[in-house]
Design an enzyme around this catalytic site. Structure first.
Site, PDB file in Angstrom:
ATOM      1  N   THR A   1      -2.765   2.772  -6.817  1.00  0.00           N
ATOM      2  CA  THR A   1      -3.523   3.984  -7.743  1.00  0.00           C
ATOM      3  C   THR A   1      -4.560   4.577  -6.546  1.00  0.00           C
ATOM      4  OG1 THR A   1      -4.980   2.626  -8.510  1.00  0.00           O
ATOM      5  CG2 THR A   1      -3.354   2.981 -10.243  1.00  0.00           C
TER       6      THR A   1
ATOM      7  N   ALA B   1      -5.504  -1.604  -5.826  1.00  0.00           N
ATOM      8  CA  ALA B   1      -6.449  -1.686  -7.037  1.00  0.00           C
ATOM      9  C   ALA B   1      -7.533  -1.237  -5.964  1.00  0.00           C
ATOM     10  CB  ALA B   1      -6.807  -2.737  -7.622  1.00  0.00           C
TER      11      ALA B   1
ATOM     12  N   VAL C   1      -5.782  -5.576  -3.395  1.00  0.00           N
ATOM     13  CA  VAL C   1      -6.872  -5.213  -3.288  1.00  0.00           C
ATOM     14  C   VAL C   1      -6.331  -4.205  -2.109  1.00  0.00           C
ATOM     15  CG1 VAL C   1      -8.831  -5.830  -2.914  1.00  0.00           C
ATOM     16  CG2 VAL C   1      -7.524  -7.380  -3.885  1.00  0.00           C
ATOM     17  N   LYS C   2      -6.635  -2.480  -2.678  1.00  0.00           N
ATOM     18  CA  LYS C   2      -6.962  -1.636  -1.279  1.00  0.00           C
ATOM     19  C   LYS C   2      -7.791  -1.384  -0.816  1.00  0.00           C
ATOM     20  CE  LYS C   2      -4.074   2.395  -2.039  1.00  0.00           C
ATOM     21  NZ  LYS C   2      -3.718   3.423  -3.138  1.00  0.00           N
ATOM     22  N   ILE C   3      -8.152  -1.269   0.311  1.00  0.00           N
ATOM     23  CA  ILE C   3      -9.247  -1.110   1.006  1.00  0.00           C
ATOM     24  C   ILE C   3      -8.835  -0.463   2.067  1.00  0.00           C
ATOM     25  CG2 ILE C   3     -10.153  -2.536   3.096  1.00  0.00           C
ATOM     26  CD1 ILE C   3     -10.263  -4.430   0.744  1.00  0.00           C
TER      27      ILE C   3
END
Ligand code: E4P
Length: 215
Positions: free
Chosen positions: A27, A60, A86-88
């Site tokens: 997402t 996310a 965790v999307k960074i």
């Protein structure tokens, strides 16, 4: 090659999951906003729902762009479920945050990657996934698939474990080309995944088999 669906739409996620070939979901803030999901509590609740539908990896994305903010937000997201990645974003503080999470055993997806140099940095920081955006590069007359090939070569040269997650996939041929190059994962809209089913000779062949079976 792993198949992720690139949406926050629960009905589409459910449909892809029912197909039986789905490995995860990605997402981003725009995809969440498209579903009308805004505000921290609603966003966290939406991720919980996605985790219930799909047993695989769920990316996310953090909204913060400073190191401390990304750590705070990322830890909150990661505490939702072991499925959360965790999307960074690929920025200086983002690389530091990826290193931090990697040392804590929290998985990361480095997003907004548009060059081989960025992908090299993400791998060195210990990202679990790197997301090169092939469609957005094609949009500006750059070679999106060429970037996937360059990253594959570089990662193989040094044995980096970071998985190449081809993102911004726009159509079925992108998926096939990524498979030929050796991307580890593609994340695509449902339409591009379902497009893999289609061939006119399958349709006409089936029609003939069924009419012959009736006699
Ligand atoms: C997924 O991780 C990316 O955020 C997404 O694929 C971007 O796709 P777009 O270029 O179609 O917005």
């Amino acid at each position: 090659m792993k198949f992720f669906i690139d949406t926050a739409n629960l009905a589409q996620i459910q449909e892809a999951e029912h197909l039986g070939v789905l490995d995860g979901v990605t997402t981003n803030p725009s995809l969440m906003a498209k579903e009308g999901i805004r505000g921290e509590e609603n966003i966290l609740e939406h991720y919980r729902k996605i985790c219930e539908i799909v047993p695989g990896d769920i990316s996310a994305e953090v909204i913060a762009t400073d190191y401390e903010g990304m750590i705070l937000e990322g830890e909150k997201l990661a505490s939702l479920s072991p499925q959360i990645v965790v999307k960074i974003p690929m920025i200086k503080d983002g690389i530091r945050a990826i290193r931090y999470f990697s040392e804590k055993g929290i998985r990361t997806n480095c997003t907004l990657v548009f060059s081989a140099g960025q992908a090299l940095l993400a791998a060195k920081a210990g990202a679990t996934y790197v997301s090169p955006f092939i469609g957005r590069l094609d949009d500006i007359s750059n070679d999106g698939l060429g970037l996937i090939a360059d990253i594959r070569l570089i990662y193989d040269n040094y044995g980096y474990n970071t998985q190449i997650l081809a993102a911004s996939v726009r159509h079925t041929m992108h998926i096939i080309d990524c498979a030929k190059i050796g991307a580890d994962v593609i994340t695509a809209p449902l339409s591009a995944i379902l497009g893999l089913l289609k061939h006119p000779l399958t349709d006409s062949g089936l029609e003939k088999f069924l009419s012959d079976a009736k006699g």
